[in-house]
Write an enzyme that holds these catalytic residues in place. Sequence first.
Site, PDB file in Angstrom:
ATOM      1  N   CYS A  21      40.693  44.921  52.782  1.00 16.62           N
ATOM      2  CA  CYS A  21      41.190  45.600  51.582  1.00 16.62           C
ATOM      3  C   CYS A  21      41.383  47.100  51.840  1.00 16.62           C
ATOM      4  O   CYS A  21      40.474  47.789  52.311  1.00 16.62           O
ATOM      5  CB  CYS A  21      40.201  45.381  50.441  1.00 16.62           C
ATOM      6  SG  CYS A  21      40.620  46.301  48.969  1.00 16.62           S
ATOM      7  N   ASP A  64      28.340  51.496  39.288  1.00 16.35           N
ATOM      8  CA  ASP A  64      28.978  51.253  40.581  1.00 16.35           C
ATOM      9  C   ASP A  64      28.001  51.144  41.762  1.00 16.35           C
ATOM     10  O   ASP A  64      27.987  50.146  42.475  1.00 16.35           O
ATOM     11  CB  ASP A  64      30.035  52.348  40.837  1.00 16.35           C
ATOM     12  CG  ASP A  64      30.724  52.189  42.170  1.00 16.35           C
ATOM     13  OD1 ASP A  64      31.036  51.046  42.529  1.00 16.35           O
ATOM     14  OD2 ASP A  64      30.945  53.204  42.860  1.00 16.35           O
ATOM     15  N   CYS A 112      47.187  45.755  43.444  1.00 17.53           N
ATOM     16  CA  CYS A 112      46.866  44.535  42.690  1.00 17.53           C
ATOM     17  C   CYS A 112      46.613  44.815  41.210  1.00 17.53           C
ATOM     18  O   CYS A 112      46.481  43.886  40.416  1.00 17.53           O
ATOM     19  CB  CYS A 112      45.699  43.783  43.328  1.00 17.53           C
ATOM     20  SG  CYS A 112      44.216  44.750  43.539  1.00 17.53           S
ATOM     21  N   CYS A 152      49.012  39.259  41.886  1.00 19.98           N
ATOM     22  CA  CYS A 152      48.177  40.174  42.671  1.00 19.98           C
ATOM     23  C   CYS A 152      47.928  39.613  44.076  1.00 19.98           C
ATOM     24  O   CYS A 152      48.030  40.340  45.061  1.00 19.98           O
ATOM     25  CB  CYS A 152      46.863  40.462  41.952  1.00 19.98           C
ATOM     26  SG  CYS A 152      45.989  38.982  41.451  1.00 19.98           S
ATOM     27  N   CYS A 197      49.948  43.621  38.032  1.00 19.99           N
ATOM     28  CA  CYS A 197      49.378  42.686  37.049  1.00 19.99           C
ATOM     29  C   CYS A 197      50.120  42.799  35.705  1.00 19.99           C
ATOM     30  O   CYS A 197      50.151  43.868  35.100  1.00 19.99           O
ATOM     31  CB  CYS A 197      47.890  42.985  36.867  1.00 19.99           C
ATOM     32  SG  CYS A 197      47.133  41.931  35.612  1.00 19.99           S
ATOM     33  N   CYS A 206      49.323  41.632  47.498  1.00 21.55           N
ATOM     34  CA  CYS A 206      48.365  42.420  48.282  1.00 21.55           C
ATOM     35  C   CYS A 206      48.930  42.674  49.685  1.00 21.55           C
ATOM     36  O   CYS A 206      49.249  41.720  50.403  1.00 21.55           O
ATOM     37  CB  CYS A 206      47.027  41.685  48.360  1.00 21.55           C
ATOM     38  SG  CYS A 206      45.888  42.517  49.466  1.00 21.55           S
ATOM     39  N   CYS A 264      43.519  51.902  46.650  1.00 21.43           N
ATOM     40  CA  CYS A 264      44.784  51.161  46.568  1.00 21.43           C
ATOM     41  C   CYS A 264      44.872  50.566  45.163  1.00 21.43           C
ATOM     42  O   CYS A 264      43.875  50.065  44.651  1.00 21.43           O
ATOM     43  CB  CYS A 264      44.769  50.057  47.626  1.00 21.43           C
ATOM     44  SG  CYS A 264      46.062  48.816  47.431  1.00 21.43           S
ATOM     45  N   CYS A 280      44.256  34.661  33.379  1.00 21.04           N
ATOM     46  CA  CYS A 280      45.227  34.732  34.489  1.00 21.04           C
ATOM     47  C   CYS A 280      46.178  33.534  34.460  1.00 21.04           C
ATOM     48  O   CYS A 280      47.348  33.666  34.824  1.00 21.04           O
ATOM     49  CB  CYS A 280      44.501  34.752  35.837  1.00 21.04           C
ATOM     50  SG  CYS A 280      43.744  36.340  36.200  1.00 21.04           S
ATOM     51  N   CYS A 296      49.439  32.650  36.838  1.00 19.70           N
ATOM     52  CA  CYS A 296      49.915  33.870  37.516  1.00 19.70           C
ATOM     53  C   CYS A 296      49.187  34.044  38.850  1.00 19.70           C
ATOM     54  O   CYS A 296      48.020  33.698  38.993  1.00 19.70           O
ATOM     55  CB  CYS A 296      49.672  35.074  36.612  1.00 19.70           C
ATOM     56  SG  CYS A 296      50.100  36.641  37.397  1.00 19.70           S
TER      57      CYS A 296
END
Length: 372
Positions: free
Chosen positions: A213, A133, A242, A193, A246, A197, A239, A187, A190
């Site tokens: 965001c 990360d 999204c 998301c 899915c 949002c 959050c 995806c 689709c």
Amino acid sequence: MNEELKEEIINFSKSIGIDRIGFASADLFLTLKERLKTQQQLGYDSGFEEPDIDKRTNPELLLPYAKSIISIALSYPSKLKNPPKGVKGNRRGLFCRASWGEDYHTVLNDRLERLQAFIKERVPEAKTASMVDTGALSDRAVAERAGIGWTGKNCMVITHEYGSYVYLGEMITTLAFEPDTPVEDGCGTCNKCVDSCPTGALIQGGQLDSQKCIAFLTQKKDMIPKRYRKKIGNRLYGCDTCQVVCPINKGKGDHYQPEFEPEPEKVKPELLPLLSMSNREFKETYGMMAGSWRGKKPIQRNAVIALGHFKEEAASPKLRDLLQNDPRPVIRGTAAWSLGEISGSENLEALRLAALHEDDDEVQKEIEEALQ
Ligand code: SF4
Ligand code: SF4
């Protein structure tokens, strides 16, 4: 190519609870480089990322003679067993799923260290550099190249087995491995998301405006722009919208390491007690969670927003106390907004009084707007 070693690493990874592992070349991430430049130019960055785009896209700058990157994924829970219910008079906030259980940085670093020890035992001259990360490399770009999953329109890596409920980490190595094949985009047509949002942060084509965001807004240390406060609702950190909408994530999130087991009272805590916590209490209660990395203030500010969002009258005395006495302007200013939302004669009187002696310009403006 280290065919046999690759097999051994895959088998070992399973034995230490790594859910997915993939191998990628350590070539430059050229497409990503272009995307990051555009992202920066458009002002979509969060400010938490490594500012040097070369470092983010050239593994050799992080480990000389890098030949390949091993990407790992650990799945995390999506459902809370017996969630406590927030009620009028005792409202609760919510930490996002990526903050449930023990901090994933600690858990993934532990797995990467064990993997590194395993590799070094077999090839002592091998060099490695691991990150989770906060490293310079993009965990998602590496995972995509290593065939862990595809990047969905929600900007998350989606795996066939665990959906997007996966933490990612990687290890650059000087060893050459046969690269795995990237997964095809799943995806299709689709767009759930993007459509769901709350702040319109997902731009068509898999781009994220971090400044909009909620996941990033909740981590900011200063005031949250007014237009986002009601949309944040009772989110204390992060959050999940999204991910939750899915369709690929449906039914996923049951398989996870014991470290990620959430404690319902911690991930869905009562809001009012949060506002009276000392630094020490906060550290003892939330210090092990990923969501505490920015300290107590952003979580408390978000709790104040949540109380305003609920128009929680029972919180008025505490919010008035914060408005009058809290030394942190962000908390005073947000409390002013919340009191304005709850309204009522006592709250409005407290706002008028505060306006007389508030010396911070931003807070003064919040008070004036709350009174209007
Ligand atoms: Fe939108 Fe929330 Fe996803 Fe951010 S995390 S893109 S605010 S749905
Ligand atoms: Fe892709 Fe639809 Fe999931 Fe968004 S909601 S990531 S478009 S499958």
